[in-house]
Design a protein around this motif. Sequence first.
Motif, mmCIF file in Angstrom:
data_model
loop_
_atom_site.group_PDB
_atom_site.id
_atom_site.type_symbol
_atom_site.label_atom_id
_atom_site.label_comp_id
_atom_site.label_asym_id
_atom_site.label_seq_id
_atom_site.Cartn_x
_atom_site.Cartn_y
_atom_site.Cartn_z
ATOM 1 N N HIS A 1 0.822 -1.212 0.000
ATOM 2 C CA HIS A 1 0.000 0.000 0.000
ATOM 3 C C HIS A 1 0.860 1.267 0.000
ATOM 4 C CE1 HIS A 1 -3.383 -2.649 0.724
ATOM 5 N NE2 HIS A 1 -2.763 -3.148 1.794
ATOM 6 N N ASP A 2 2.109 1.141 0.450
ATOM 7 C CA ASP A 2 2.991 2.318 0.506
ATOM 8 C C ASP A 2 3.698 2.601 -0.806
ATOM 9 O OD1 ASP A 2 2.338 2.673 3.162
ATOM 10 O OD2 ASP A 2 4.022 1.469 3.893
ATOM 11 N N LYS B 1 4.338 3.894 -4.384
ATOM 12 C CA LYS B 1 3.809 4.971 -5.220
ATOM 13 C C LYS B 1 4.514 4.910 -6.566
ATOM 14 C CE LYS B 1 2.890 7.958 -1.253
ATOM 15 N NZ LYS B 1 3.182 9.261 -0.598
ATOM 16 N N PHE B 2 3.750 5.043 -7.600
ATOM 17 C CA PHE B 2 4.289 4.878 -8.940
ATOM 18 C C PHE B 2 4.844 6.197 -9.468
ATOM 19 C CE2 PHE B 2 1.101 1.512 -8.493
ATOM 20 C CZ PHE B 2 1.892 0.416 -8.774
ATOM 21 N N SER C 1 10.988 10.227 -8.888
ATOM 22 C CA SER C 1 11.039 11.574 -8.324
ATOM 23 C C SER C 1 11.539 12.542 -9.395
ATOM 24 C CB SER C 1 11.973 11.612 -7.107
ATOM 25 O OG SER C 1 13.282 11.231 -7.486
ATOM 26 N N PHE D 1 8.718 2.655 -9.421
ATOM 27 C CA PHE D 1 8.426 2.780 -7.989
ATOM 28 C C PHE D 1 9.084 3.997 -7.332
ATOM 29 C CE2 PHE D 1 8.176 -1.839 -8.856
ATOM 30 C CZ PHE D 1 6.835 -2.027 -8.571
ATOM 31 N N SER E 1 9.636 5.178 -3.203
ATOM 32 C CA SER E 1 8.843 4.294 -2.352
ATOM 33 C C SER E 1 9.434 2.893 -2.267
ATOM 34 C CB SER E 1 7.399 4.212 -2.878
ATOM 35 O OG SER E 1 7.363 3.625 -4.169
#
Length: 459
Positions: free
Chosen positions: A246-247, A249-250, A253, A360, A363
Amino acid sequence: MEPSSSTTTTPLLHENRWWHPNLRLKTTLCSELSGAVGDLGTFIPIVLTLTLVSHLDLSTTLIFTALYNISTGLLFGIPMPVQPMKSIAAVAVSELPHLTTAQIATAGATTAATLLILGATGLMSFFYKFIPLPVVRGVQLSQGLSFAFSAIKYIRNNQDFITSKATSPRSWLGLDGLILASSALLFLILTTGSGSDDHSSQTQPRSSSQRRINKRLRVLSAIPAALLVFLFGLVICFIRDPSVIHDLKFGPSKLQILKITWEDWKIGFLRGAIPQIPLSVLNSVIAVCKLSTDLFPEREISATKVSISVGLMNLVGCWFGAMPVCHGAGGLAGQYRFGARTGASVVFLGIGKLVIGLVFGNSFVRILNQFPIGILGVLLLFAGIELAMASKDMNTKEESFVMLICAAVSMTGSSAALGFGCGILLYLLLKLRSMEFDCFEVLKFGSKSKGDEQTNLLP
Protein backbone atom coordinates in the motif's frame (compact mmCIF):
# COMPACT_ATOMS: atom_id res chain seq x y z
CA MET A 1 30.84 -26.07 -55.31
CA GLU A 2 33.10 -23.48 -53.65
CA PRO A 3 30.92 -20.44 -54.39
CA SER A 4 27.77 -22.09 -53.12
CA SER A 5 29.37 -23.12 -49.83
CA SER A 6 30.66 -19.61 -49.18
CA THR A 7 27.26 -18.20 -50.03
CA THR A 8 25.50 -20.41 -47.52
CA THR A 9 27.88 -19.59 -44.69
CA THR A 10 27.87 -15.81 -45.15
CA PRO A 11 24.49 -15.18 -43.47
CA LEU A 12 25.67 -17.11 -40.43
CA LEU A 13 28.57 -14.70 -39.94
CA HIS A 14 26.17 -11.77 -39.80
CA GLU A 15 23.62 -13.44 -37.60
CA ASN A 16 22.37 -11.23 -34.75
CA ARG A 17 24.13 -8.15 -36.13
CA TRP A 18 21.91 -5.97 -33.92
CA TRP A 19 23.48 -7.54 -30.83
CA HIS A 20 26.43 -5.51 -29.52
CA PRO A 21 29.68 -7.56 -29.70
CA ASN A 22 30.46 -6.86 -26.02
CA LEU A 23 27.13 -8.43 -25.02
CA ARG A 24 27.50 -11.80 -26.75
CA LEU A 25 26.88 -14.46 -24.14
CA LYS A 26 29.69 -16.85 -23.26
CA THR A 27 27.50 -18.94 -20.97
CA THR A 28 23.77 -19.35 -20.53
CA LEU A 29 21.35 -16.47 -20.05
CA CYS A 30 20.52 -17.80 -16.58
CA SER A 31 24.18 -17.59 -15.55
CA GLU A 32 24.42 -13.97 -16.67
CA LEU A 33 21.20 -13.08 -14.82
CA SER A 34 22.46 -14.84 -11.70
CA GLY A 35 25.79 -13.03 -11.87
CA ALA A 36 24.00 -9.70 -12.26
CA VAL A 37 22.83 -9.79 -8.62
CA GLY A 38 26.17 -10.96 -7.24
CA ASP A 39 27.09 -7.40 -6.25
CA LEU A 40 23.90 -6.52 -4.38
CA GLY A 41 25.28 -7.70 -1.03
CA THR A 42 27.22 -4.43 -0.82
CA PHE A 43 24.99 -2.22 -2.97
CA ILE A 44 21.72 -2.60 -1.04
CA PRO A 45 22.99 -1.96 2.53
CA ILE A 46 24.93 1.17 1.56
CA VAL A 47 22.13 2.63 -0.59
CA LEU A 48 19.56 1.85 2.11
CA THR A 49 21.69 3.48 4.81
CA LEU A 50 22.36 6.65 2.80
CA THR A 51 18.66 6.90 1.93
CA LEU A 52 17.56 6.67 5.57
CA VAL A 53 20.34 8.75 7.16
CA SER A 54 21.43 11.27 4.53
CA HIS A 55 18.08 11.49 2.68
CA LEU A 56 19.62 10.25 -0.56
CA ASP A 57 17.15 10.28 -3.44
CA LEU A 58 16.74 6.55 -4.17
CA SER A 59 14.94 7.08 -7.47
CA THR A 60 17.71 9.33 -8.84
CA THR A 61 20.40 6.93 -7.65
CA LEU A 62 18.71 3.90 -9.24
CA ILE A 63 18.21 5.69 -12.56
CA PHE A 64 21.77 6.99 -12.81
CA THR A 65 23.42 3.76 -11.62
CA ALA A 66 21.24 1.91 -14.14
CA LEU A 67 22.59 4.11 -16.93
CA TYR A 68 26.13 3.56 -15.60
CA ASN A 69 25.61 -0.21 -15.60
CA ILE A 70 24.35 -0.24 -19.17
CA SER A 71 27.18 2.04 -20.37
CA THR A 72 29.96 0.04 -18.69
CA GLY A 73 28.54 -3.23 -19.98
CA LEU A 74 28.66 -1.90 -23.54
CA LEU A 75 32.05 -0.24 -23.07
CA PHE A 76 34.10 -2.91 -21.30
CA GLY A 77 32.42 -6.15 -22.37
CA ILE A 78 32.94 -7.72 -18.92
CA PRO A 79 30.73 -7.58 -15.81
CA MET A 80 32.30 -4.29 -14.67
CA PRO A 81 30.43 -3.36 -11.46
CA VAL A 82 29.07 -0.01 -10.35
CA GLN A 83 29.46 0.22 -6.58
CA PRO A 84 28.98 2.96 -3.99
CA MET A 85 32.07 4.86 -2.88
CA LYS A 86 32.38 3.13 0.49
CA SER A 87 34.61 5.59 2.32
CA ILE A 88 32.32 8.52 1.51
CA ALA A 89 29.31 6.48 2.59
CA ALA A 90 31.02 5.51 5.87
CA VAL A 91 31.90 9.13 6.67
CA ALA A 92 28.41 10.32 5.70
CA VAL A 93 26.58 8.05 8.14
CA SER A 94 29.07 7.37 10.95
CA GLU A 95 30.57 10.80 11.68
CA LEU A 96 28.71 13.69 13.27
CA PRO A 97 27.46 15.94 11.90
CA HIS A 98 26.21 13.75 9.05
CA LEU A 99 27.14 14.86 5.56
CA THR A 100 24.30 16.45 3.63
CA THR A 101 23.29 15.32 0.16
CA ALA A 102 25.16 18.29 -1.37
CA GLN A 103 28.32 17.46 0.61
CA ILE A 104 28.15 13.81 -0.45
CA ALA A 105 27.83 14.99 -4.04
CA THR A 106 30.86 17.31 -3.77
CA ALA A 107 32.91 14.52 -2.19
CA GLY A 108 32.07 12.26 -5.12
CA ALA A 109 32.65 14.97 -7.70
CA THR A 110 36.09 15.95 -6.37
CA THR A 111 37.13 12.29 -6.14
CA ALA A 112 35.92 11.77 -9.70
CA ALA A 113 37.78 14.84 -10.95
CA THR A 114 41.01 13.51 -9.41
CA LEU A 115 40.61 10.13 -11.12
CA LEU A 116 39.70 11.81 -14.38
CA ILE A 117 42.90 13.89 -14.29
CA LEU A 118 45.02 10.85 -13.37
CA GLY A 119 43.48 8.89 -16.23
CA ALA A 120 43.64 11.62 -18.85
CA THR A 121 47.29 12.45 -18.10
CA GLY A 122 48.39 8.81 -18.20
CA LEU A 123 49.53 8.81 -14.56
CA MET A 124 47.06 6.06 -13.65
CA SER A 125 48.54 3.74 -16.28
CA PHE A 126 52.01 4.56 -14.95
CA PHE A 127 50.96 3.61 -11.40
CA TYR A 128 49.26 0.45 -12.63
CA LYS A 129 52.33 -0.65 -14.57
CA PHE A 130 54.87 -0.18 -11.78
CA ILE A 131 52.95 -1.06 -8.60
CA PRO A 132 54.17 -4.53 -7.48
CA LEU A 133 51.67 -7.37 -7.83
CA PRO A 134 52.08 -8.58 -4.18
CA VAL A 135 51.01 -5.15 -2.93
CA VAL A 136 47.90 -5.19 -5.13
CA ARG A 137 47.11 -8.72 -3.98
CA GLY A 138 47.45 -7.53 -0.37
CA VAL A 139 44.86 -4.81 -0.97
CA GLN A 140 42.54 -7.34 -2.64
CA LEU A 141 43.00 -9.84 0.17
CA SER A 142 42.23 -7.25 2.84
CA GLN A 143 39.17 -6.00 0.97
CA GLY A 144 37.89 -9.54 0.39
CA LEU A 145 38.36 -10.58 4.02
CA SER A 146 36.77 -7.33 5.17
CA PHE A 147 33.70 -8.17 3.06
CA ALA A 148 33.68 -11.69 4.48
CA PHE A 149 33.89 -10.47 8.08
CA SER A 150 31.06 -8.00 7.48
CA ALA A 151 29.03 -10.78 5.87
CA ILE A 152 29.44 -13.00 8.94
CA LYS A 153 28.21 -10.12 11.11
CA TYR A 154 25.19 -9.70 8.85
CA ILE A 155 24.40 -13.40 9.13
CA ARG A 156 24.93 -13.73 12.91
CA ASN A 157 23.45 -10.46 14.21
CA ASN A 158 20.59 -8.10 13.52
CA GLN A 159 21.92 -4.87 12.04
CA ASP A 160 21.10 -1.22 12.45
CA PHE A 161 22.53 0.33 9.30
CA ILE A 162 21.87 3.85 10.56
CA THR A 163 24.32 3.40 13.46
CA SER A 164 26.41 0.77 11.60
CA LYS A 165 26.21 -1.52 14.63
CA ALA A 166 24.84 -4.94 15.47
CA THR A 167 21.76 -4.69 17.68
CA SER A 168 21.21 -8.26 18.92
CA PRO A 169 22.06 -11.87 18.03
CA ARG A 170 19.92 -13.19 15.21
CA SER A 171 17.36 -15.80 16.22
CA TRP A 172 17.31 -19.22 14.58
CA LEU A 173 13.69 -19.05 13.48
CA GLY A 174 11.79 -16.33 11.64
CA LEU A 175 11.79 -14.77 8.20
CA ASP A 176 15.26 -13.35 8.76
CA GLY A 177 16.67 -16.03 11.04
CA LEU A 178 19.81 -18.12 11.04
CA ILE A 179 18.03 -21.11 9.52
CA LEU A 180 16.98 -19.03 6.52
CA ALA A 181 20.48 -17.62 6.02
CA SER A 182 22.07 -21.06 6.51
CA SER A 183 19.68 -22.58 3.97
CA ALA A 184 20.64 -19.92 1.41
CA LEU A 185 24.31 -20.56 2.16
CA LEU A 186 23.99 -24.33 1.68
CA PHE A 187 21.95 -23.86 -1.51
CA LEU A 188 24.63 -21.62 -3.04
CA ILE A 189 27.42 -24.00 -2.06
CA LEU A 190 25.63 -27.02 -3.53
CA THR A 191 24.77 -25.27 -6.80
CA THR A 192 27.89 -23.15 -7.42
CA GLY A 193 30.59 -25.10 -5.55
CA SER A 194 33.88 -23.24 -5.31
CA GLY A 195 32.91 -21.06 -8.25
CA SER A 196 35.89 -21.90 -10.45
CA ASP A 197 34.94 -25.11 -12.24
CA ASP A 198 33.81 -25.02 -15.88
CA HIS A 199 32.29 -28.44 -16.39
CA SER A 200 31.03 -27.67 -19.89
CA SER A 201 34.57 -27.37 -21.31
CA GLN A 202 36.07 -30.43 -19.66
CA THR A 203 37.30 -33.32 -21.80
CA GLN A 204 35.19 -36.43 -21.88
CA PRO A 205 36.02 -38.54 -18.79
CA ARG A 206 36.86 -42.18 -19.17
CA SER A 207 34.78 -43.76 -16.42
CA SER A 208 31.00 -43.81 -16.46
CA SER A 209 30.84 -42.69 -12.81
CA GLN A 210 32.88 -39.59 -13.60
CA ARG A 211 30.58 -38.84 -16.54
CA ARG A 212 27.55 -39.04 -14.24
CA ILE A 213 29.22 -36.74 -11.72
CA ASN A 214 30.10 -34.21 -14.40
CA LYS A 215 26.57 -34.31 -15.77
CA ARG A 216 25.17 -33.61 -12.30
CA LEU A 217 27.63 -30.75 -11.79
CA ARG A 218 26.68 -29.22 -15.14
CA VAL A 219 23.00 -29.34 -14.18
CA LEU A 220 23.70 -27.72 -10.80
CA SER A 221 25.92 -25.01 -12.28
CA ALA A 222 23.20 -24.12 -14.79
CA ILE A 223 20.85 -23.09 -11.95
CA PRO A 224 20.77 -19.26 -11.50
CA ALA A 225 21.40 -19.70 -7.79
CA ALA A 226 22.13 -16.11 -6.74
CA LEU A 227 19.16 -14.79 -8.72
CA LEU A 228 16.81 -17.31 -7.07
CA VAL A 229 18.12 -16.40 -3.61
CA PHE A 230 17.65 -12.69 -4.30
CA LEU A 231 14.13 -13.16 -5.68
CA PHE A 232 13.30 -15.29 -2.65
CA GLY A 233 14.46 -12.41 -0.45
CA LEU A 234 12.14 -10.02 -2.32
CA VAL A 235 9.20 -12.36 -1.71
CA ILE A 236 10.02 -12.42 2.00
CA CYS A 237 9.90 -8.60 2.03
CA PHE A 238 6.18 -8.68 1.27
CA ILE A 239 5.55 -11.55 3.70
CA ARG A 240 7.32 -9.76 6.57
CA ASP A 241 5.32 -6.57 6.07
CA PRO A 242 2.34 -6.84 3.68
CA SER A 243 1.60 -3.13 4.19
CA VAL A 244 4.54 -2.21 1.94
CA ILE A 245 2.26 -2.89 -1.03
CA HIS A 246 0.00 0.00 0.00
CA ASP A 247 2.99 2.32 0.51
CA LEU A 248 4.26 1.88 -3.04
CA LYS A 249 3.81 4.97 -5.22
CA PHE A 250 4.29 4.88 -8.94
CA GLY A 251 6.56 7.23 -10.82
CA PRO A 252 10.11 8.54 -10.35
CA SER A 253 11.04 11.57 -8.32
CA LYS A 254 11.64 14.83 -10.17
CA LEU A 255 15.22 15.35 -11.31
CA GLN A 256 16.71 18.61 -10.08
CA ILE A 257 20.20 20.05 -9.85
CA LEU A 258 21.52 20.38 -6.31
CA LYS A 259 22.20 23.76 -4.80
CA ILE A 260 25.84 23.57 -3.70
CA THR A 261 27.69 26.21 -1.70
CA TRP A 262 31.45 26.80 -1.30
CA GLU A 263 31.12 25.43 2.24
CA ASP A 264 29.70 22.20 0.81
CA TRP A 265 32.70 21.92 -1.52
CA LYS A 266 35.13 22.42 1.34
CA ILE A 267 33.46 19.96 3.72
CA GLY A 268 32.86 17.39 1.00
CA PHE A 269 36.49 17.45 -0.12
CA LEU A 270 38.09 17.47 3.35
CA ARG A 271 35.82 14.92 5.04
CA GLY A 272 34.73 12.74 2.12
CA ALA A 273 37.11 12.95 -0.84
CA ILE A 274 40.47 12.84 0.97
CA PRO A 275 39.89 9.38 2.53
CA GLN A 276 38.11 8.14 -0.62
CA ILE A 277 40.73 9.05 -3.26
CA PRO A 278 43.40 6.49 -2.18
CA LEU A 279 40.74 3.76 -1.92
CA SER A 280 39.37 4.60 -5.36
CA VAL A 281 42.82 4.58 -6.96
CA LEU A 282 43.74 1.23 -5.39
CA ASN A 283 40.49 -0.74 -5.32
CA SER A 284 38.39 0.93 -8.00
CA VAL A 285 41.07 1.13 -10.68
CA ILE A 286 44.30 -0.78 -10.04
CA ALA A 287 42.81 -3.79 -8.24
CA VAL A 288 39.93 -3.96 -10.73
CA CYS A 289 42.31 -4.00 -13.69
CA LYS A 290 44.49 -6.68 -12.10
CA LEU A 291 41.48 -8.84 -11.28
CA SER A 292 39.93 -8.41 -14.73
CA THR A 293 43.22 -9.56 -16.27
CA ASP A 294 43.11 -12.66 -14.06
CA LEU A 295 39.47 -13.47 -14.84
CA PHE A 296 39.37 -12.33 -18.48
CA PRO A 297 42.91 -12.63 -19.90
CA GLU A 298 41.56 -12.30 -23.44
CA ARG A 299 40.24 -8.77 -22.68
CA GLU A 300 42.80 -6.27 -21.46
CA ILE A 301 41.14 -3.43 -19.54
CA SER A 302 43.36 -0.34 -19.31
CA ALA A 303 43.71 1.63 -16.10
CA THR A 304 43.25 4.82 -18.10
CA LYS A 305 39.85 3.76 -19.39
CA VAL A 306 38.62 2.61 -15.95
CA SER A 307 39.85 5.81 -14.28
CA ILE A 308 38.19 8.05 -16.86
CA SER A 309 35.00 5.98 -16.59
CA VAL A 310 34.75 6.60 -12.83
CA GLY A 311 35.43 10.29 -13.37
CA LEU A 312 32.80 10.80 -16.05
CA MET A 313 30.09 8.85 -14.22
CA ASN A 314 30.23 10.98 -11.10
CA LEU A 315 30.77 14.32 -12.81
CA VAL A 316 27.34 13.76 -14.37
CA GLY A 317 25.25 12.07 -11.68
CA CYS A 318 26.49 13.85 -8.54
CA TRP A 319 25.04 17.18 -9.72
CA PHE A 320 21.58 15.63 -9.53
CA GLY A 321 22.09 14.05 -6.09
CA ALA A 322 22.90 10.52 -7.24
CA MET A 323 25.11 8.42 -4.99
CA PRO A 324 28.86 8.64 -5.78
CA VAL A 325 29.95 5.38 -7.41
CA CYS A 326 33.07 3.62 -8.65
CA HIS A 327 34.16 0.29 -10.09
CA GLY A 328 35.07 -2.17 -7.32
CA ALA A 329 37.12 -5.35 -7.36
CA GLY A 330 34.71 -6.91 -4.85
CA GLY A 331 31.75 -6.33 -7.13
CA LEU A 332 33.57 -7.82 -10.11
CA ALA A 333 34.53 -10.86 -8.04
CA GLY A 334 30.97 -11.31 -6.78
CA GLN A 335 29.39 -11.09 -10.21
CA TYR A 336 31.95 -13.45 -11.71
CA ARG A 337 31.45 -15.85 -8.79
CA PHE A 338 27.77 -16.30 -9.62
CA GLY A 339 28.12 -16.72 -13.38
CA ALA A 340 28.61 -13.31 -15.03
CA ARG A 341 31.06 -13.55 -17.94
CA THR A 342 30.13 -10.66 -20.28
CA GLY A 343 28.85 -7.11 -20.18
CA ALA A 344 25.34 -8.46 -20.69
CA SER A 345 25.02 -9.24 -16.96
CA VAL A 346 25.45 -5.62 -15.85
CA VAL A 347 23.23 -4.45 -18.71
CA PHE A 348 20.48 -6.72 -17.36
CA LEU A 349 21.12 -5.33 -13.87
CA GLY A 350 20.92 -1.79 -15.24
CA ILE A 351 17.61 -2.50 -16.95
CA GLY A 352 16.23 -3.87 -13.68
CA LYS A 353 17.35 -0.79 -11.73
CA LEU A 354 15.94 1.51 -14.40
CA VAL A 355 12.54 -0.15 -14.28
CA ILE A 356 12.42 0.02 -10.47
CA GLY A 357 13.59 3.65 -10.40
CA LEU A 358 11.10 4.77 -13.03
CA VAL A 359 8.12 2.72 -11.80
CA PHE A 360 8.43 2.78 -7.99
CA GLY A 361 10.80 5.68 -7.34
CA ASN A 362 11.63 6.50 -3.72
CA SER A 363 8.84 4.29 -2.35
CA PHE A 364 10.97 1.22 -3.14
CA VAL A 365 13.01 1.97 -0.01
CA ARG A 366 10.14 0.45 2.01
CA ILE A 367 10.78 -2.89 0.29
CA LEU A 368 14.55 -2.68 0.73
CA ASN A 369 14.04 -1.95 4.42
CA GLN A 370 12.36 -5.35 4.81
CA PHE A 371 14.92 -7.35 2.82
CA PRO A 372 16.44 -10.19 4.92
CA ILE A 373 19.86 -8.99 6.04
CA GLY A 374 21.02 -12.60 6.49
CA ILE A 375 20.55 -13.25 2.78
CA LEU A 376 22.48 -10.10 1.90
CA GLY A 377 25.22 -11.38 4.19
CA VAL A 378 25.37 -14.67 2.32
CA LEU A 379 25.73 -12.92 -1.06
CA LEU A 380 28.41 -10.62 0.38
CA LEU A 381 30.28 -13.58 1.87
CA PHE A 382 30.71 -15.26 -1.51
CA ALA A 383 31.79 -11.99 -3.12
CA GLY A 384 34.41 -11.41 -0.42
CA ILE A 385 35.83 -14.93 -0.60
CA GLU A 386 36.05 -14.75 -4.41
CA LEU A 387 37.98 -11.49 -4.18
CA ALA A 388 40.31 -12.83 -1.49
CA MET A 389 41.05 -15.93 -3.58
CA ALA A 390 42.64 -13.73 -6.24
CA SER A 391 45.72 -13.71 -3.99
CA LYS A 392 46.37 -17.42 -4.52
CA ASP A 393 48.89 -16.78 -7.31
CA MET A 394 51.76 -15.71 -5.05
CA ASN A 395 54.52 -18.13 -6.06
CA THR A 396 57.31 -17.28 -3.63
CA LYS A 397 57.58 -16.81 0.10
CA GLU A 398 58.80 -13.26 -0.43
CA GLU A 399 55.71 -12.32 -2.46
CA SER A 400 53.40 -13.92 0.11
CA PHE A 401 55.23 -12.08 2.90
CA VAL A 402 54.65 -8.69 1.26
CA MET A 403 51.02 -9.52 0.47
CA LEU A 404 50.18 -10.66 4.01
CA ILE A 405 51.86 -7.68 5.68
CA CYS A 406 50.01 -5.32 3.34
CA ALA A 407 46.69 -7.07 4.05
CA ALA A 408 47.27 -7.14 7.82
CA VAL A 409 48.07 -3.43 8.01
CA SER A 410 45.12 -2.57 5.77
CA MET A 411 42.69 -4.48 7.97
CA THR A 412 43.98 -3.50 11.41
CA GLY A 413 44.51 0.12 10.40
CA SER A 414 41.17 0.25 8.53
CA SER A 415 42.98 1.97 5.68
CA ALA A 416 43.88 0.49 2.31
CA ALA A 417 46.20 3.47 1.73
CA LEU A 418 48.16 2.71 4.92
CA GLY A 419 48.50 -0.95 3.98
CA PHE A 420 49.50 0.02 0.46
CA GLY A 421 52.22 2.36 1.75
CA CYS A 422 53.61 -0.28 4.10
CA GLY A 423 53.52 -2.88 1.32
CA ILE A 424 55.46 -0.62 -1.08
CA LEU A 425 58.03 0.17 1.61
CA LEU A 426 58.45 -3.51 2.51
CA TYR A 427 58.79 -4.49 -1.16
CA LEU A 428 61.50 -1.88 -1.72
CA LEU A 429 63.37 -2.95 1.44
CA LEU A 430 63.41 -6.56 0.28
CA LYS A 431 64.68 -5.51 -3.13
CA LEU A 432 67.30 -3.31 -1.46
CA ARG A 433 68.35 -6.28 0.64
CA SER A 434 68.98 -8.40 -2.46
CA MET A 435 70.78 -5.48 -4.11
CA GLU A 436 73.08 -5.16 -1.09
CA PHE A 437 73.75 -8.88 -1.30
CA ASP A 438 74.80 -8.47 -4.94
CA CYS A 439 77.06 -5.58 -4.01
CA PHE A 440 78.76 -7.69 -1.34
CA GLU A 441 79.30 -10.39 -3.95
CA VAL A 442 80.93 -7.85 -6.28
CA LEU A 443 83.19 -6.60 -3.51
CA LYS A 444 84.06 -10.14 -2.54
CA PHE A 445 84.75 -11.06 -6.17
CA GLY A 446 86.83 -7.89 -6.62
CA SER A 447 89.02 -8.56 -3.60
CA LYS A 448 89.52 -12.15 -4.75
CA SER A 449 90.55 -10.99 -8.24
CA LYS A 450 93.03 -8.51 -6.74
CA GLY A 451 94.54 -11.30 -4.66
CA ASP A 452 94.86 -13.45 -7.74
CA GLU A 453 96.66 -10.66 -9.55
CA GLN A 454 99.09 -10.30 -6.68
CA THR A 455 99.67 -14.07 -6.74
CA ASN A 456 100.36 -13.98 -10.44
CA LEU A 457 102.94 -11.21 -9.94
CA LEU A 458 104.98 -13.38 -7.61
CA PRO A 459 108.10 -14.92 -9.23
